[in-house]
Write a protein that holds these residues in place. Structure first.
Motif, mmCIF file in Angstrom:
data_model
loop_
_atom_site.group_PDB
_atom_site.id
_atom_site.type_symbol
_atom_site.label_atom_id
_atom_site.label_comp_id
_atom_site.label_asym_id
_atom_site.label_seq_id
_atom_site.Cartn_x
_atom_site.Cartn_y
_atom_site.Cartn_z
ATOM 1 N N VAL A 117 49.445 22.752 1.327
ATOM 2 C CA VAL A 117 48.384 21.746 1.365
ATOM 3 C C VAL A 117 47.189 22.186 0.527
ATOM 4 N N ALA A 118 46.735 23.430 0.715
ATOM 5 C CA ALA A 118 45.564 23.914 -0.007
ATOM 6 C C ALA A 118 45.820 23.978 -1.506
ATOM 7 N N PHE A 119 46.997 24.422 -1.889
ATOM 8 C CA PHE A 119 47.343 24.544 -3.302
ATOM 9 C C PHE A 119 47.326 23.167 -3.971
ATOM 10 N N ALA A 120 48.065 22.213 -3.399
ATOM 11 C CA ALA A 120 48.163 20.893 -4.009
ATOM 12 C C ALA A 120 46.796 20.218 -4.114
ATOM 13 N N ARG A 121 46.005 20.349 -3.073
ATOM 14 C CA ARG A 121 44.692 19.702 -3.095
ATOM 15 C C ARG A 121 43.787 20.309 -4.161
ATOM 16 N N GLN A 122 43.853 21.618 -4.339
ATOM 17 C CA GLN A 122 42.972 22.261 -5.316
ATOM 18 C C GLN A 122 43.418 22.010 -6.751
ATOM 19 N N VAL A 123 44.699 21.842 -6.971
ATOM 20 C CA VAL A 123 45.146 21.442 -8.312
ATOM 21 C C VAL A 123 44.616 20.049 -8.632
ATOM 22 N N GLU A 124 44.630 19.166 -7.644
ATOM 23 C CA GLU A 124 44.069 17.828 -7.846
ATOM 24 C C GLU A 124 42.577 17.907 -8.170
ATOM 25 N N LEU A 125 41.848 18.781 -7.469
ATOM 26 C CA LEU A 125 40.421 18.944 -7.752
ATOM 27 C C LEU A 125 40.192 19.469 -9.165
ATOM 28 N N ALA A 126 41.030 20.406 -9.588
ATOM 29 C CA ALA A 126 40.896 20.943 -10.939
ATOM 30 C C ALA A 126 41.083 19.854 -11.974
ATOM 31 N N ALA A 127 42.102 19.028 -11.786
ATOM 32 C CA ALA A 127 42.348 17.945 -12.732
ATOM 33 C C ALA A 127 41.177 16.966 -12.748
ATOM 34 N N ALA A 128 40.635 16.659 -11.581
ATOM 35 C CA ALA A 128 39.529 15.711 -11.500
ATOM 36 C C ALA A 128 38.270 16.247 -12.166
ATOM 37 N N HIS A 129 38.076 17.567 -12.122
ATOM 38 C CA HIS A 129 36.882 18.181 -12.706
ATOM 39 C C HIS A 129 37.125 18.729 -14.108
ATOM 40 N N ARG A 130 38.303 18.501 -14.655
ATOM 41 C CA ARG A 130 38.664 18.982 -15.995
ATOM 42 C C ARG A 130 38.445 20.492 -16.104
ATOM 43 N N LEU A 131 39.025 21.218 -15.141
ATOM 44 C CA LEU A 131 38.935 22.670 -15.127
ATOM 45 C C LEU A 131 40.338 23.274 -15.143
ATOM 46 N N PRO A 132 40.507 24.408 -15.804
ATOM 47 C CA PRO A 132 41.782 25.124 -15.690
ATOM 48 C C PRO A 132 42.022 25.584 -14.255
ATOM 49 N N VAL A 133 43.280 25.913 -13.963
ATOM 50 C CA VAL A 133 43.675 26.415 -12.644
ATOM 51 C C VAL A 133 44.231 27.821 -12.808
ATOM 52 N N LEU A 134 43.721 28.755 -12.017
ATOM 53 C CA LEU A 134 44.219 30.126 -11.999
ATOM 54 C C LEU A 134 45.086 30.289 -10.752
ATOM 55 N N VAL A 135 46.389 30.492 -10.972
ATOM 56 C CA VAL A 135 47.360 30.499 -9.873
ATOM 57 C C VAL A 135 47.798 31.927 -9.561
ATOM 58 N N HIS A 136 47.591 32.317 -8.313
ATOM 59 C CA HIS A 136 48.085 33.597 -7.807
ATOM 60 C C HIS A 136 49.564 33.452 -7.476
ATOM 61 N N THR A 137 50.389 34.313 -8.035
ATOM 62 C CA THR A 137 51.804 34.295 -7.672
ATOM 63 C C THR A 137 52.058 35.379 -6.627
ATOM 64 N N PRO A 138 52.910 35.111 -5.637
ATOM 65 C CA PRO A 138 53.029 36.008 -4.482
ATOM 66 C C PRO A 138 53.642 37.355 -4.829
ATOM 67 N N HIS A 139 53.280 38.342 -4.034
ATOM 68 C CA HIS A 139 53.840 39.680 -4.224
ATOM 69 C C HIS A 139 55.274 39.758 -3.717
ATOM 70 N N ARG A 140 55.568 38.990 -2.670
ATOM 71 C CA ARG A 140 56.926 38.933 -2.138
ATOM 72 C C ARG A 140 57.595 37.651 -2.630
ATOM 73 N N ASP A 141 58.895 37.735 -2.904
ATOM 74 C CA ASP A 141 59.634 36.547 -3.376
ATOM 75 C C ASP A 141 58.906 35.889 -4.546
#
Length: 280
Positions: A117-141
């Motif tokens: 939920v948090a990830f999807a919502r923040q990507v939407e916010l980034a698109a709305a504000h014309r900002l890049p998204v910095l994505v943390h990829t997990p340490h496990r899997d």
């Protein structure tokens, strides 16, 4: 050689680190919002943290000749804290602030429904504000997490050119490259990538869409490893212009699209007697 570290948790570093970074050629950093080891438990503590990344830390960094910027977001570790979820309602008012170059770190840690939920919502916010998204990829899997992150990006409709998939390795870099995202590599003393492994990845994927950071958080990290990585790339036969292209031009190009990149640094002010830095 100028270096722009696009992932450095400067708040965890000392003033000595800032002096060493400047001596090594680092002139700009991007600090993504992260967790502090002990998770925050309320939106209020998150808001105070955001204000520190926007106020105190740029002021502190400037005294050592370094331009400090930030990415703001609810990181995946704290997305699982019920009290922190409310910060998603507060986040939009911060995303228009000066020196906010991106939304991040967002993404996955344990790949829970709350993180979805948090990830999807923040990507939407980034698109709305014309900002890049910095994505943390997990340490496990990690591979599964990268695939799920790419799915979120595709479902959101954001241009993958505006997405940095960070902390990649040899297994996950091809997934990010095929998706059209920026490839973020983190150089660590032990975990993540060594400078030698980074050289191999740059050789395989080219220097054009690569970002190299140190993270340099409160764990066993080294904020000077971007300079060590530069030396390794030079030793591997890359020209100084190519290396500066990776370590300076690429983060400027990636995050400059925010329109808020400020690479000039004001003259270092006098310090109050007895203090290592000037107080505000």
């Amino acid at each position: 050689m100028r270096i722009f570290d696009p992932h450095l948790h400067a708040s965890a570093r000392t003033t000595d680190d800032y002096e060493d970074l400047h001596a090594a050629g680092v002139r700009a950093v991007l600090e993504p919002a992260s967790w502090a080891g002990q998770p925050r438990t309320s939106a209020g503590s998150q808001v105070d943290y955001f204000e520190a990344l926007l106020g105190w830390e740029p002021f502190r960094a400037a005294q050592y000749g370094i331009a400090h910027h930030c990415a703001l977001g609810l990181n995946p570790r704290e997305a699982n804290e019920p009290g922190c979820a409310e910060v998603l309602d507060e986040l939009p008012r911060f995303l228009g602030r000066d020196r906010v170059l991106a939304v991040g770190e967002v993404g996955y840690d344990a790949m829970t429904p709350a993180e979805d939920v948090a990830f999807a919502r923040q990507v939407e916010l980034a698109a709305a504000h014309r900002l890049p998204v910095l994505v943390h990829t997990p340490h496990r899997d990690k591979a599964l997490g990268v695939r799920r992150s790419i799915d979120v990006v595709r479902e959101s409709g954001i241009d993958p050119e505006w997405v940095v998939l960070d902390q990649l390795d040899e297994e996950t870099a091809p997934l990010a490259a095929d998706a059209g995202c920026w490839l973020g590599f983190t150089v660590y003393p032990e975990a993540k990538l060594s400078p030698a492994r980074l050289v191999g990845l740059v050789a395989e994927y080219g220097p054009e869409r690569v970002l190299v950071g140190s993270a340099a958080d409160w764990g066993r990290t080294d904020p000077l490893l971007t300079r060590v990585a530069a030396g390794a790339l030079l030793a591997a036969g890359h020209s100084p212009a190519e290396v500066e292209g990776v370590l300076w031009d690429n983060p400027v190009r990636c995050y400059g699209r925010s329109g808020r990149l400020r690479l000039e640094v004001a003259e270092v002010p006098d310090r109050h007697a007895g203090n290592s830095i000037r107080r505000g």
